[in-house]
Motif scaffolding. Structure first.
Motif, PDB file in Angstrom:
ATOM      1  N   UNK A 129       0.816  -1.207  -0.219  1.00  0.00           N
ATOM      2  CA  UNK A 129      -0.163  -0.414  -0.138  1.00  0.00           C
ATOM      3  C   UNK A 129       0.877   0.948  -0.318  1.00  0.00           C
ATOM      4  N   UNK A 130       2.080   0.784   0.472  1.00  0.00           N
ATOM      5  CA  UNK A 130       2.451   2.302   0.881  1.00  0.00           C
ATOM      6  C   UNK A 130       3.425   2.727  -0.235  1.00  0.00           C
ATOM      7  N   UNK A 131       4.132   1.862  -1.025  1.00  0.00           N
ATOM      8  CA  UNK A 131       4.494   1.698  -2.712  1.00  0.00           C
ATOM      9  C   UNK A 131       3.997   2.016  -3.529  1.00  0.00           C
ATOM     10  N   UNK A 132       1.699   1.841  -3.635  1.00  0.00           N
ATOM     11  CA  UNK A 132       1.420   2.273  -4.259  1.00  0.00           C
ATOM     12  C   UNK A 132       1.164   3.456  -3.906  1.00  0.00           C
ATOM     13  N   UNK A 133       1.115   4.283  -2.750  1.00  0.00           N
ATOM     14  CA  UNK A 133       0.830   5.563  -2.150  1.00  0.00           C
ATOM     15  C   UNK A 133       1.845   6.452  -3.047  1.00  0.00           C
ATOM     16  N   UNK A 134       3.159   5.855  -2.769  1.00  0.00           N
ATOM     17  CA  UNK A 134       4.550   6.812  -3.145  1.00  0.00           C
ATOM     18  C   UNK A 134       4.661   7.057  -4.652  1.00  0.00           C
ATOM     19  N   UNK A 135       4.092   5.443  -5.586  1.00  0.00           N
ATOM     20  CA  UNK A 135       3.916   5.732  -6.959  1.00  0.00           C
ATOM     21  C   UNK A 135       3.366   6.601  -7.364  1.00  0.00           C
ATOM     22  N   UNK A 136       1.658   6.973  -7.083  1.00  0.00           N
ATOM     23  CA  UNK A 136       0.252   7.971  -7.717  1.00  0.00           C
ATOM     24  C   UNK A 136      -0.659   6.412  -7.807  1.00  0.00           C
ATOM     25  N   UNK A 137      -0.634   5.567  -7.739  1.00  0.00           N
ATOM     26  CA  UNK A 137      -1.859   4.473  -7.894  1.00  0.00           C
ATOM     27  C   UNK A 137      -3.033   4.289  -7.115  1.00  0.00           C
ATOM     28  N   UNK A 138      -3.553   3.767  -7.786  1.00  0.00           N
ATOM     29  CA  UNK A 138      -4.541   3.030  -6.158  1.00  0.00           C
ATOM     30  C   UNK A 138      -3.885   2.203  -4.875  1.00  0.00           C
TER      31      UNK A 138
END
Length: 127
Positions: free
Chosen positions: A75-84
């Protein structure tokens, strides 16, 4: 109350297994229902079989850290990548970090207390 948690957790585990079979994928947050069942089982075993209860609590703690870490990292990886991303998984990641931090602080506190007691005992013996 503990028996109810065991029943609800067990039903949740069965639902997650059926869902995983149907979708072909098991999500990290699906493990938290199993944590409820394992934690309740550990509580129920505490008086009759304390060794088994401690082992079950250790397995529960390891499962909590692994599942929460996987969910949180995704989830944190997706947040930093700007994905859902999923807010629940973000929160699980934060809670696991806090859980590990509190456990480490307790362990360090116990170790320092033991060291202080042994120094006190050694000082008493030498007098």
């Amino acid at each position: 109350m503990t028996q109810g948690a065991l029943v609800v957790g067990s039903i949740g585990v069965l639902i997650n297994v059926v869902d995983a079979i149907g979708t072909g994928r098991l999500e990290p947050h699906d493990a938290f229902v199993a944590l409820v069942a394992l934690g309740a089982g550990g509580e129920l075993l505490k008086e009759r079989r304390p060794t088994a209860a401690k082992a079950l609590q250790a397995v529960t703690s390891v499962l909590l850290v692994v599942a929460g870490s996987v969910a949180g990292v995704r989830a944190w990886g997706a947040l930093f990548r700007g994905t859902t991303y999923d807010w629940v998984d973000l929160a699980l990641g934060v809670l696991v970090v806090l859980y590990v931090g509190v456990g480490a602080a307790q362990l360090l506190g116990r170790l320092s207390q033991g060291a202080a007691r042994s120094r006190l005992s050694a000082g008493t013996l030498s007098d």
